[in-house]
Design an enzyme around this catalytic site. Structure first.
Site, PDB file in Angstrom:
ATOM      1  N   HIS A 123       0.820  -1.213   0.000  1.00 20.72           N
ATOM      2  CA  HIS A 123       0.000   0.000   0.000  1.00 20.72           C
ATOM      3  C   HIS A 123       0.851   1.260   0.000  1.00 20.72           C
ATOM      4  O   HIS A 123       0.375   2.337   0.353  1.00 20.72           O
ATOM      5  CB  HIS A 123      -0.963  -0.012   1.201  1.00 20.72           C
ATOM      6  CG  HIS A 123      -2.009  -1.090   1.091  1.00 20.72           C
ATOM      7  ND1 HIS A 123      -2.762  -1.529   2.147  1.00 20.72           N
ATOM      8  CD2 HIS A 123      -2.421  -1.813   0.018  1.00 20.72           C
ATOM      9  CE1 HIS A 123      -3.594  -2.491   1.726  1.00 20.72           C
ATOM     10  NE2 HIS A 123      -3.397  -2.685   0.448  1.00 20.72           N
ATOM     11  N   CYS A 156       2.847  20.616  -7.402  1.00 19.23           N
ATOM     12  CA  CYS A 156       4.188  20.316  -7.935  1.00 19.23           C
ATOM     13  C   CYS A 156       4.911  21.590  -8.371  1.00 19.23           C
ATOM     14  O   CYS A 156       4.346  22.433  -9.063  1.00 19.23           O
ATOM     15  CB  CYS A 156       4.039  19.356  -9.125  1.00 19.23           C
ATOM     16  SG  CYS A 156       5.601  18.850  -9.839  1.00 19.23           S
TER      17      CYS A 156
END
Ligand code: NAD
Length: 253
Positions: A123, A156
């Site tokens: 995960h 970003c």
């Protein structure tokens, strides 16, 4: 209980290639709550707020997500491995460990000293962050510093894309290579040890069943019953650190 510990020790002694499959219950004794126990994460937050689709489509959902993720990371960052993680490291030291397949995102198997190449994080991990558009990777602490300076949602630097911790959310694709490698290991092991997992989260929870279907023995150590208890050669309902410490004491003391 002593009989169960003795049987567990015997199963470890006769195994050569152990696949350890871990869940959140391995880390509760390191101060990191699991999701489903009383006091766990899902008593505090609503899981439906954390669907991937919501995260990518709604700035408000991203704000809630990061709030929860930051709270969780503040527990994970200072956490130390407990006796259960160290027991898994001992299995590697004795040449018995094929691999650790973990659902945990807390980096504690690495902190315990298991070889990185033996750890599969099904995960993902909370300690790094990626841009969902250009895939640029960030260290988590760099993103935490941005929050500390006042932003609510990070984007970003290079392309303005959405940043997300490198964990797998509900509705997000599993890392394919990690899943395939886990299934391969399940086909190769002679003992699968499930440690601290409710075994209700799929497809991760299919890994122990692949091991059983390939002829491996199955040991489940979990405080509560799991849906796969009936398939196991040994089920121990107690603290995973106590159970493992007891088994290893019989073997390696
Ligand atoms: P889960 O919360 O569904 O189940 C944890 C199980 O561990 C429970 O059945 C509980 O009874 C048992 N348990 C708790 N403490 C224990 C102890 N000390 N000894 C023995 N058993 C103990 O967790 P899961 O099966 O890992 O699946 C849920 C998801 O939660 C996973 O996808 C995982 O990514 C995520 N998660 C990870 C962390 C972490 O990284 N530490 C923490 C919470 C949730």
């Amino acid at each position: 209980m002593d009989e169960l510990i003795a049987k567990g020790a015997e199963m470890i002694a006769s195994a050569q290639k152990i696949l350890v499959f871990t869940g959140a219950g391995l880390s509760t004794e390191s101060g990191i709550p699991d999701f489903r126990s009383p006091g766990g994460i899902w008593e505090k937050y609503d899981p439906s707020d954390f669907y991937f689709q919501k995260f990518i489509s709604d700035e408000h959902a991203r704000t809630t997500y990061w709030k929860m993720s930051r709270e969780f990371y503040s527990l994970i960052k200072p956490a130390s491995p407990n006796r259960a993680h160290l027991a898994v490291k001992t299995l590697e030291d004795h040449g018995k460990l094929l691999a650790v397949v973990t659902q945990n995102i807390d980096n504690l198997h690495q902190k315990a000293g298991n070889s990185p190449e033996k750890i599969i994080e099904l995960h993902g991990t909370l300690i790094s962050v990626s841009c969902l558009s250009c895939k640029k990777k960030y260290d988590r602490d760099e993103i935490e510093a941005r929050f500390d300076s006042g932003i609510k949602v990070p984007y970003c630097d290079d392309c303005g894309g959405i940043l997300k911790p490198d964990t797998v959310s509900f509705g997000q694709a599993m890392p394919q290579e990690a899943m395939e490698q886990s299934i391969r290991y399940a086909g190769q092991c002679d003992l699968c040890m499930v440690l601290g997992s409710s075994l209700v989260v799929y497809p991760a929870a299919s890994v122990p069943m692949h091991a059983v279907q390939s002829g491996a023995r199955l040991m489940i150590v979990n405080r509560e019953p799991t849906p796969q208890d009936g398939e196991a050669d040994l089920v121990v309902h107690m603290s995973v650190s106590e159970a493992l410490t007891g088994m290893l004491r019989l073997l390696f003391a």
